[in-house]
Scaffold this motif. Sequence first.
Motif, mmCIF file in Angstrom:
data_model
loop_
_atom_site.group_PDB
_atom_site.id
_atom_site.type_symbol
_atom_site.label_atom_id
_atom_site.label_comp_id
_atom_site.label_asym_id
_atom_site.label_seq_id
_atom_site.Cartn_x
_atom_site.Cartn_y
_atom_site.Cartn_z
ATOM 1 N N LEU A 82 7.469 -2.813 34.521
ATOM 2 C CA LEU A 82 6.101 -3.012 35.015
ATOM 3 C C LEU A 82 5.165 -1.942 34.448
ATOM 4 O O LEU A 82 5.599 -0.913 33.941
ATOM 5 C CB LEU A 82 6.082 -2.933 36.537
ATOM 6 C CG LEU A 82 6.932 -3.969 37.280
ATOM 7 C CD1 LEU A 82 6.733 -3.819 38.778
ATOM 8 C CD2 LEU A 82 6.571 -5.382 36.849
ATOM 9 N N THR A 83 3.866 -2.210 34.584
ATOM 10 C CA THR A 83 2.894 -1.236 34.098
ATOM 11 C C THR A 83 2.716 -0.123 35.137
ATOM 12 O O THR A 83 3.166 -0.235 36.269
ATOM 13 C CB THR A 83 1.518 -1.878 33.859
ATOM 14 O OG1 THR A 83 1.025 -2.327 35.115
ATOM 15 C CG2 THR A 83 1.608 -3.045 32.893
ATOM 16 N N VAL A 84 2.001 0.908 34.712
ATOM 17 C CA VAL A 84 1.707 2.025 35.596
ATOM 18 C C VAL A 84 0.978 1.541 36.849
ATOM 19 O O VAL A 84 1.371 1.864 37.979
ATOM 20 C CB VAL A 84 0.849 3.067 34.846
ATOM 21 C CG1 VAL A 84 0.365 4.145 35.793
ATOM 22 C CG2 VAL A 84 1.636 3.658 33.699
ATOM 23 N N ALA A 85 -0.060 0.728 36.658
ATOM 24 C CA ALA A 85 -0.861 0.272 37.790
ATOM 25 C C ALA A 85 -0.013 -0.588 38.729
ATOM 26 O O ALA A 85 -0.109 -0.468 39.956
ATOM 27 C CB ALA A 85 -2.068 -0.511 37.303
ATOM 28 N N GLU A 86 0.813 -1.430 38.171
ATOM 29 C CA GLU A 86 1.647 -2.293 39.018
ATOM 30 C C GLU A 86 2.616 -1.454 39.854
ATOM 31 O O GLU A 86 2.841 -1.730 41.032
ATOM 32 C CB GLU A 86 2.426 -3.295 38.152
ATOM 33 C CG GLU A 86 1.555 -4.424 37.633
ATOM 34 C CD GLU A 86 2.209 -5.210 36.510
ATOM 35 O OE1 GLU A 86 1.787 -6.340 36.274
ATOM 36 O OE2 GLU A 86 3.137 -4.692 35.858
ATOM 37 N N ASN A 87 3.181 -0.428 39.221
ATOM 38 C CA ASN A 87 4.092 0.440 39.956
ATOM 39 C C ASN A 87 3.388 1.155 41.096
ATOM 40 O O ASN A 87 3.948 1.324 42.173
ATOM 41 C CB ASN A 87 4.713 1.473 39.007
ATOM 42 C CG ASN A 87 6.050 1.017 38.470
ATOM 43 O OD1 ASN A 87 7.016 0.923 39.205
ATOM 44 N ND2 ASN A 87 6.084 0.704 37.191
ATOM 45 N N ILE A 88 2.149 1.557 40.839
ATOM 46 C CA ILE A 88 1.415 2.249 41.897
ATOM 47 C C ILE A 88 1.060 1.271 43.010
ATOM 48 O O ILE A 88 1.223 1.565 44.192
ATOM 49 C CB ILE A 88 0.142 2.905 41.320
ATOM 50 C CG1 ILE A 88 0.556 4.033 40.360
ATOM 51 C CG2 ILE A 88 -0.742 3.439 42.435
ATOM 52 C CD1 ILE A 88 -0.590 4.635 39.596
ATOM 53 N N ALA A 89 0.665 0.058 42.621
ATOM 54 C CA ALA A 89 0.247 -0.932 43.614
ATOM 55 C C ALA A 89 1.388 -1.277 44.565
ATOM 56 O O ALA A 89 1.169 -1.608 45.732
ATOM 57 C CB ALA A 89 -0.250 -2.196 42.912
ATOM 58 N N LEU A 90 2.627 -1.181 44.062
ATOM 59 C CA LEU A 90 3.771 -1.536 44.898
ATOM 60 C C LEU A 90 3.883 -0.667 46.141
ATOM 61 O O LEU A 90 4.416 -1.101 47.153
ATOM 62 C CB LEU A 90 5.061 -1.399 44.077
ATOM 63 C CG LEU A 90 5.393 -2.578 43.170
ATOM 64 C CD1 LEU A 90 6.554 -2.226 42.276
ATOM 65 C CD2 LEU A 90 5.702 -3.799 44.009
ATOM 66 N N SER A 91 3.369 0.559 46.059
ATOM 67 C CA SER A 91 3.506 1.432 47.227
ATOM 68 C C SER A 91 2.240 1.438 48.074
ATOM 69 O O SER A 91 2.132 2.196 49.019
ATOM 70 C CB SER A 91 3.838 2.854 46.776
ATOM 71 O OG SER A 91 2.760 3.359 46.028
ATOM 72 N N MET A 92 1.295 0.580 47.720
ATOM 73 C CA MET A 92 0.015 0.578 48.446
ATOM 74 C C MET A 92 -0.031 -0.598 49.422
ATOM 75 O O MET A 92 0.863 -1.423 49.476
ATOM 76 C CB MET A 92 -1.151 0.426 47.472
ATOM 77 C CG MET A 92 -1.159 1.409 46.339
ATOM 78 S SD MET A 92 -1.792 2.994 46.826
ATOM 79 C CE MET A 92 -3.516 2.576 47.062
ATOM 80 N N ASP A 93 -1.130 -0.667 50.181
ATOM 81 C CA ASP A 93 -1.353 -1.827 51.031
ATOM 82 C C ASP A 93 -1.414 -3.076 50.172
ATOM 83 O O ASP A 93 -1.897 -3.055 49.046
ATOM 84 C CB ASP A 93 -2.702 -1.671 51.776
ATOM 85 C CG ASP A 93 -2.578 -0.645 52.887
ATOM 86 O OD1 ASP A 93 -1.432 -0.417 53.315
ATOM 87 O OD2 ASP A 93 -3.612 -0.079 53.279
ATOM 88 N N ARG A 94 -0.965 -4.169 50.770
ATOM 89 C CA ARG A 94 -0.894 -5.398 50.008
ATOM 90 C C ARG A 94 -2.267 -5.933 49.604
ATOM 91 O O ARG A 94 -2.408 -6.616 48.609
ATOM 92 C CB ARG A 94 -0.208 -6.494 50.836
ATOM 93 C CG ARG A 94 1.280 -6.436 50.717
ATOM 94 C CD ARG A 94 1.904 -7.015 51.971
ATOM 95 N NE ARG A 94 3.239 -6.465 52.142
ATOM 96 C CZ ARG A 94 4.334 -7.064 51.735
ATOM 97 N NH1 ARG A 94 4.267 -8.236 51.139
ATOM 98 N NH2 ARG A 94 5.498 -6.518 51.897
ATOM 99 N N ASN A 95 -3.295 -5.633 50.407
ATOM 100 C CA ASN A 95 -4.573 -6.306 50.162
ATOM 101 C C ASN A 95 -5.486 -5.558 49.189
ATOM 102 O O ASN A 95 -6.641 -5.877 49.071
ATOM 103 C CB ASN A 95 -5.294 -6.555 51.493
ATOM 104 C CG ASN A 95 -5.261 -5.313 52.364
ATOM 105 O OD1 ASN A 95 -4.971 -4.222 51.862
ATOM 106 N ND2 ASN A 95 -5.550 -5.477 53.643
ATOM 107 N N VAL A 96 -4.945 -4.565 48.515
ATOM 108 C CA VAL A 96 -5.762 -3.873 47.519
ATOM 109 C C VAL A 96 -5.527 -4.529 46.160
ATOM 110 O O VAL A 96 -4.380 -4.748 45.777
ATOM 111 C CB VAL A 96 -5.382 -2.376 47.463
ATOM 112 C CG1 VAL A 96 -6.243 -1.650 46.444
ATOM 113 C CG2 VAL A 96 -5.536 -1.750 48.838
ATOM 114 N N SER A 97 -6.592 -4.828 45.455
ATOM 115 C CA SER A 97 -6.422 -5.539 44.195
ATOM 116 C C SER A 97 -5.910 -4.585 43.121
ATOM 117 O O SER A 97 -6.137 -3.380 43.165
ATOM 118 C CB SER A 97 -7.740 -6.162 43.750
ATOM 119 O OG SER A 97 -8.546 -5.153 43.190
ATOM 120 N N LEU A 98 -5.224 -5.192 42.149
ATOM 121 C CA LEU A 98 -4.619 -4.409 41.088
ATOM 122 C C LEU A 98 -5.682 -3.650 40.293
ATOM 123 O O LEU A 98 -5.500 -2.499 39.906
ATOM 124 C CB LEU A 98 -3.822 -5.341 40.171
ATOM 125 C CG LEU A 98 -2.791 -4.686 39.275
ATOM 126 C CD1 LEU A 98 -1.752 -3.964 40.104
ATOM 127 C CD2 LEU A 98 -2.131 -5.735 38.399
#
Lengths: 364, 524
Positions: B102-118
């Motif tokens: 996965l990309t850097v942003a995708e990896n970070i998004a995985l640990s965030m709230d679900r409703n935050v856009s990529l």
Amino acid sequence: MRIELEKRPKVSTLFSVLSPFIAFALTIVFGGIMFALLGKNPVTALYSFFVEPLSEVWSLHELAIKAAPLILIGVGLSVCFRSNNWNIGAEGQFIMGAIAGSILPVVFYDWQSPVVLPLMMLFGMIGGALFAAVPAFLKAHMNTNEILTSLMLVYVAQLFLDWLVRGPWRNPQGMNFPETRTFGADAILPEMIASGRTHWGFAFAIVAAVLVWFMMRYTLRGFEITVLGQSARAGRFAGFSSRKMIWFSMLFSGALAGLAGIAEVSGAIQQLRPVISPGYGFTAIIVAFLGRLNPLGIVAAGLVLALTYLGGEAAQLSIGVSERVTRVFQGLLLFFVLSCDTLIHYRIRLVWERFAATKTEEAH
Amino acid sequence: MPVKGQTASGPLLAVSNLTKLFGSFTACNAINLQIEPGEIHALLGENGAGKSTLVKMLFGVLAPTAGEIAWNGEIVRITSPSDARKLGIGMVFQHFSLFEALTVAENIALSMDRNVSLARVAEEASHLSRVYGLPLDPKAHVADLSVGERQRIEIVRALLQNPQLIILDEPTSVLTPQEADRLFETLFKLKSEGRSVLYISHRLEEVQRLCDRATVLRHGRVTGACDPRAETPASLARMMVGSEVAVVTPEGTNTRGDVQLEARHLSVPARTPFAVSLKNICLKVRAGEVLAIAGVAGNGQSELFDALSGEYPVADDKAIQIRRNPVGSRNINARRLMGAGFVPEERHGHAAVSTLSLSDNLVLARNQSDRRAFLGGGFLKIIRQGAVKAATKRVAEAMDVRKSGEDPPAGSLSGGNLQKFIVGRELDRQPAVLVVNQPTWGVDAGAASRIRQALVDLAKAGSAVLVISQDLDEIFEVATEIAVISEGRLSDPYPARELSREKIGLLMGGMYGKTEGAGAAHAH
């Protein structure tokens, strides 16, 4: 309340001995519940399932006859499983061993000689080994999953046998029944003891178990099997080849399954029929695990599983339940064996309340 | 970025009598620790001292057996990492938990709230990475990134939660000196914003440079709390190890003999997509020499070891020579029979099988080289347990291996003791050539110095020793010659005395040329 699994600091020797017994006890308990739900008295049902077959000499012989293939196959599988190769197709190798071993008495039925029987056994082993060579080749050189290939080849073997006995090998004097000729006297594995039907296949099984036990315990080959099963990388460091081990373990277990096949046909059935095994090759997987992959344990486990076959037959007659009860018991047993192994590595704790709350109160 | 909800006084985090039992083993024993707002607090200790267990309890990964944790003066129960994040605790683990595909942003998004856009995650991440001097491309795939860059992802991921306390577990163990310097700048910036940092390390120099206070753990207990700047490295080490660490003595004139191990234009293609290919590697190790190969992890060290050991032989026989025999295509046991010994990096499942006894693990490495002594019964190859056990005892005594019982499973030994056994297993054969990959990785200071001394002594006795290591201190302790591996290429060897740390750092970063002198490398 919650249940916690806590890893033991050391593998528990007590539970590695006890776990098969606990599993067997749980199987009995749940089997009793099943009989009760079927509307039978669980005590009499369990008695006719597990005890009656042991009460007479002839049925003890039947037990040995049924245990022989289970032990032979289980011992071969233990080598496979210990080396981390998952041969699930012993049933197919059993059938192909039986077919290859039957070439002499079925095709060359005129040839009467004392060497026929040893040759049949040898052919049986070669047949089983060659059939196991297919998944071995596919795994070693094509990187396929041997669980799938060996399992699928079981059906190939079953249908090939079916075709043979209905087609080219059908007995010309057999009233069109799907059977081969019955074997000549020189092609029949003789009985071991005068009191009953137990044939020399049982002796093969015991000898195989002892030899494999010796190999696993004392020789470099046994060490190689253990190391490669634990870690292929460490095996490579030791100079052992995983690829050669795939070949060795698959051919070895195939050969023993093939020997079991021809011994069963030559000793117990004395001809080929469309179905020659009540699933010995699959049940032997349970045998191998119930015996903790230890050849001597497998001898005991083989006798226990043979009892479930006999018990199924007995229960069918005496209390009128389907013989599928056998399968249910075998399934229960495998399930409990595998789950009881958890006790070896973990201890189970019931936690009634969260500790932290109580600790805080104490502190105040 | 402002720090949220901070109380005016008192410690940010106060841990009292925190205890963790694993079965009968006490990993942490009544630990007390206080972290003030805006301080960089060091947690020092050897491997196995209980540092990781302690921080896992702080981050909600493990539940404590007893004791309590107070956050801003209030007693809290942290039952999961998300609890910890909500409180304001962020953590950067030693072993990264990133998806390589996965990309850097995708990896970070995985640990965030679900409703935050990529897109928003990417934007915030790149903003943070600019502010804190952690350059990151949110669209880059993790698989393509260096270890230092991967660590930045973890740090940015932790910072996005706006934490008051950031826990870093051995952050510099995978970094080049230059990368580490950058990390320190980031940490100072965090401190200047009033955030606290719990910095876990066993590198004393770093701790002295960076930290305001230090808590030292040994065998699960706090053995010291101090201002690291007021201490000397030796006094800190004493608190960590409990006794003076023996100093390895590389001095003494090694007489150089013939070339015992040689690689000639060794090139090996990558076996897997994530492996490194070796490119035209040339090296020579003479009898009496210790050649150390420095480099940041993942630059071809394990591939080089595989090729030299013969676990993965190469096509060209002449590419590798052991005592003048071409062995490129020969397997590991053939090479052992020529007098070579090998110590791989990974102890469990490579150098040793954890579930097997020590004596079995002796047979593992020496089943062919010592077959006359260890095997009997002709073609049956029966293992002579008596001879093996005697040799095991000899090795354990020679290397001072502390074990429970006569012949325990390898997995029951501590990392340091098992490593001493694994090295001793080879030394016991007195190999003419020894190839060691990361000889003291994850090993306590006492065992490490013992192992290093053994390597130096082996070379002095006339063997050729090749050490692959990421630890510069270790390299300078043992090496007579140093070369640096970077992206599968090996630099020229330099005499250890002529090489500075800065020069090695530059070579590690791939800044090398086939030029003489340290100054010329800067020109590239």
